[in-house]
Scaffold this motif. Structure first.
Motif, PDB file in Angstrom:
ATOM      1  N   HIS A 129      -1.730  -6.011  -0.812  1.00  0.00           N
ATOM      2  CA  HIS A 129      -2.615  -5.212  -1.655  1.00  0.00           C
ATOM      3  C   HIS A 129      -3.817  -6.013  -2.147  1.00  0.00           C
ATOM      4  O   HIS A 129      -4.859  -5.426  -2.476  1.00  0.00           O
ATOM      5  N   VAL A 146      -7.695   0.262  -0.362  1.00  0.00           N
ATOM      6  CA  VAL A 146      -7.526   1.667   0.009  1.00  0.00           C
ATOM      7  C   VAL A 146      -7.512   1.751   1.527  1.00  0.00           C
ATOM      8  O   VAL A 146      -8.380   1.189   2.178  1.00  0.00           O
ATOM      9  N   MET A 147      -6.518   2.450   2.076  1.00  0.00           N
ATOM     10  CA  MET A 147      -6.417   2.573   3.532  1.00  0.00           C
ATOM     11  C   MET A 147      -6.550   4.040   3.914  1.00  0.00           C
ATOM     12  O   MET A 147      -5.883   4.884   3.336  1.00  0.00           O
ATOM     13  N   LEU A 207       0.850  -1.189   0.000  1.00  0.00           N
ATOM     14  CA  LEU A 207       0.000   0.000   0.000  1.00  0.00           C
ATOM     15  C   LEU A 207       0.883   1.234   0.000  1.00  0.00           C
ATOM     16  O   LEU A 207       1.869   1.300   0.733  1.00  0.00           O
ATOM     17  N   MET A 208       0.537   2.215  -0.822  1.00  0.00           N
ATOM     18  CA  MET A 208       1.338   3.425  -0.962  1.00  0.00           C
ATOM     19  C   MET A 208       0.517   4.647  -0.562  1.00  0.00           C
ATOM     20  O   MET A 208      -0.646   4.777  -0.950  1.00  0.00           O
ATOM     21  N   GLU A 209       1.118   5.525   0.200  1.00  0.00           N
ATOM     22  CA  GLU A 209       0.511   6.814   0.511  1.00  0.00           C
ATOM     23  C   GLU A 209       1.398   7.900  -0.068  1.00  0.00           C
ATOM     24  O   GLU A 209       2.544   8.081   0.366  1.00  0.00           O
ATOM     25  N   VAL A 210       0.898   8.593  -1.067  1.00  0.00           N
ATOM     26  CA  VAL A 210       1.626   9.697  -1.688  1.00  0.00           C
ATOM     27  C   VAL A 210       0.690  10.892  -1.677  1.00  0.00           C
ATOM     28  O   VAL A 210      -0.209  11.015  -2.498  1.00  0.00           O
ATOM     29  N   ASP A 211       0.884  11.784  -0.695  1.00  0.00           N
ATOM     30  CA  ASP A 211      -0.027  12.904  -0.491  1.00  0.00           C
ATOM     31  C   ASP A 211       0.804  14.137  -0.135  1.00  0.00           C
ATOM     32  O   ASP A 211       1.185  14.331   1.017  1.00  0.00           O
ATOM     33  N   SER A 237       3.940  13.842   2.150  1.00  0.00           N
ATOM     34  CA  SER A 237       3.872  12.550   2.836  1.00  0.00           C
ATOM     35  C   SER A 237       4.019  11.404   1.841  1.00  0.00           C
ATOM     36  O   SER A 237       3.232  11.273   0.907  1.00  0.00           O
ATOM     37  N   LYS A 238       5.055  10.598   2.037  1.00  0.00           N
ATOM     38  CA  LYS A 238       5.294   9.449   1.162  1.00  0.00           C
ATOM     39  C   LYS A 238       5.623   8.250   2.053  1.00  0.00           C
ATOM     40  O   LYS A 238       6.685   8.199   2.677  1.00  0.00           O
ATOM     41  N   ILE A 239       4.684   7.293   2.113  1.00  0.00           N
ATOM     42  CA  ILE A 239       4.852   6.135   2.985  1.00  0.00           C
ATOM     43  C   ILE A 239       4.573   4.870   2.179  1.00  0.00           C
ATOM     44  O   ILE A 239       3.603   4.805   1.425  1.00  0.00           O
TER      45      ILE A 239
END
Length: 271
Positions: A265, A270-271, A199-203, A206-208
Motif C-alpha cells: 500500500h 489506488v488500483m 489493497l482492498m476492492e469493496v464494490d 465484489s470484495k477482493i
C-alpha cells in the motif's frame, strides 16, 4: 514519507499534499503523478504536515494516527484546531483519532496506520464497520503453538510494551463500534512484515484483498516456513469475511520494501 492523500471529487481525483514537507522528492511526487495522468487528477496543497499512510478512510469515517495530529500542534493551534482543519481539508465530518496522546515519544504502535489496520467496508450481517487489525499478541501465541511441532518456525520479536500499544488501539476501535478481525504481523530485527499494508476492492458484491507475499527464493534468514504459515492464516481471516484473496508473489521485492518500512500500500494507493 508517503506525502499525499488521494481524495475523490465527483469524477476527479484530488491529490492532497503537504506544503510542510521538507523532502524535495516527496514534495515533487504528487506533481509528477498529476502531470503523468494529464486529466482528471488535480493537486490540492495544505499547510498541514501529513503523511498519507497515517490517514485512512471508509465511507463513514476518516481515521488519523495521533502522531500526525501532534506534529501539527503549536502554541497558536491546539489539538482540536488541528482536527477541525483536517476535517475541512479532507471534506469529512467524522474523524477518529487513534493512539495515545503523550507528550513525548510515539503515540501509536507503528508510524503509519496502514501498516497495522485495514478498513474493510460495512459488514452485511452486523452492519458494523469492518477493520482488519494487526495483532502481535495473537501472532505470538500462534507461532509458539506451531513451533512446538515445527521447529523451523521463527518467533516474532514484538515486546510486551509493543503489544500493549496495539491492544490500546484495537480497544479504541472495538469501543467505537467496529467489527475487528485480527491478522498476524511478524517482526524480525525491527522489520515489520504486515499484510495490512494491502489493497482492498469493496464494490457492491465484489470484495477482493490484494496482499503482499513475503515468501522469497532469497531466504538467508530462513523465514519462508514462518511466512507460509502466517500467510495461510491471513488468507483464512479475509475469506471468513467474504473476501477473495489475490497475492502478489514477489517476495524479494516486498522484503526490500519492509527494509524501507513499507509494503504494497505504500507503493500503490489506488488500483
Amino acid at each position: 514519507q508517503d506525502p499525499f492523500v488521494v481524495l475523490r471529487d465527483g469524477d476527479a481525483t484530488v491529490l492532497l499534499y503537504s506544503m510542510a514537507n521538507s523532502n524535495l522528492a516527496d514534495y515533487l511526487l504528487p506533481l509528477q503523478l498529476s502531470l503523468q495522468a494529464r486529466r482528471n487528477v488535480y493537486l490540492k496543497p495544505t499547510v498541514l504536515y501529513m503523511e498519507g499512510g497515517n490517514i485512512l478512510a471508509n465511507d463513514r469515517t476518516t481515521y488519523i494516527g495521533i502522531d500526525t495530529i501532534r506534529q501539527n500542534v503549536t502554541e497558536e493551534m491546539t489539538f482540536q484546531d488541528v482536527v477541525e482543519m483536517f476535517k475541512a481539508e479532507l471534506g469529512t465530518q467524522e474523524i477518529q483519532i487513534l493512539g495515545r496522546n503523550v507528550e513525548e515519544g510515539d503515540g501509536q504502535p507503528l508510524f503509519h496506520l496502514d501498516l497495522f489496520m485495514t478498513p474493510g467496508g460495512l459488514d452485511s450481517e452486523s452492519k458494523q464497520e469492518l477493520v482488519f487489525f494487526a495483532n502481535p499478541r495473537w501472532t505470538t501465541e500462534l507461532l509458539k503453538e506451531a513451533k512446538a511441532s515445527r521447529p523451523e518456525i521463527v518467533l516474532s520479536g514484538f515486546s510486551n510494551t509493543d503489544m500493549e500499544m496495539f491492544d490500546l488501539v484495537r480497544k479504541q476501535l472495538i469501543d467505537s463500534g467496529h467489527l475487528v478481525v485480527d491478522l498476524p504481523i511478524f517482526r524480525e530485527h525491527l522489520r515489520d512484515y504486515t499484510c495490512n499494508n494491502c489493497l482492498m476492492e469493496v464494490d457492491g458484491e465484489s470484495k477482493i484483498a490484494f496482499l503482499p507475499n513475503y515468501d522469497s527464493k532469497s531466504d538467508g534468514a530462513q523465514l519462508n516456513p514462518t511466512f507460509r504459515y502466517l500467510q495461510q492464516i491471513v488468507a483464512d481471516q479475509f475469506q471468513s469475511q467474504g473476501f477473495r484473496v489475490q497475492t502478489f508473489d514477489q517476495g524479494k521485492l516486498f522484503r526490500n520494501l519492509v527494509m524501507e518500512r513499507g509494503s504494497l500500500h505504500c507503493a500503490v494507493k489506488v488500483m
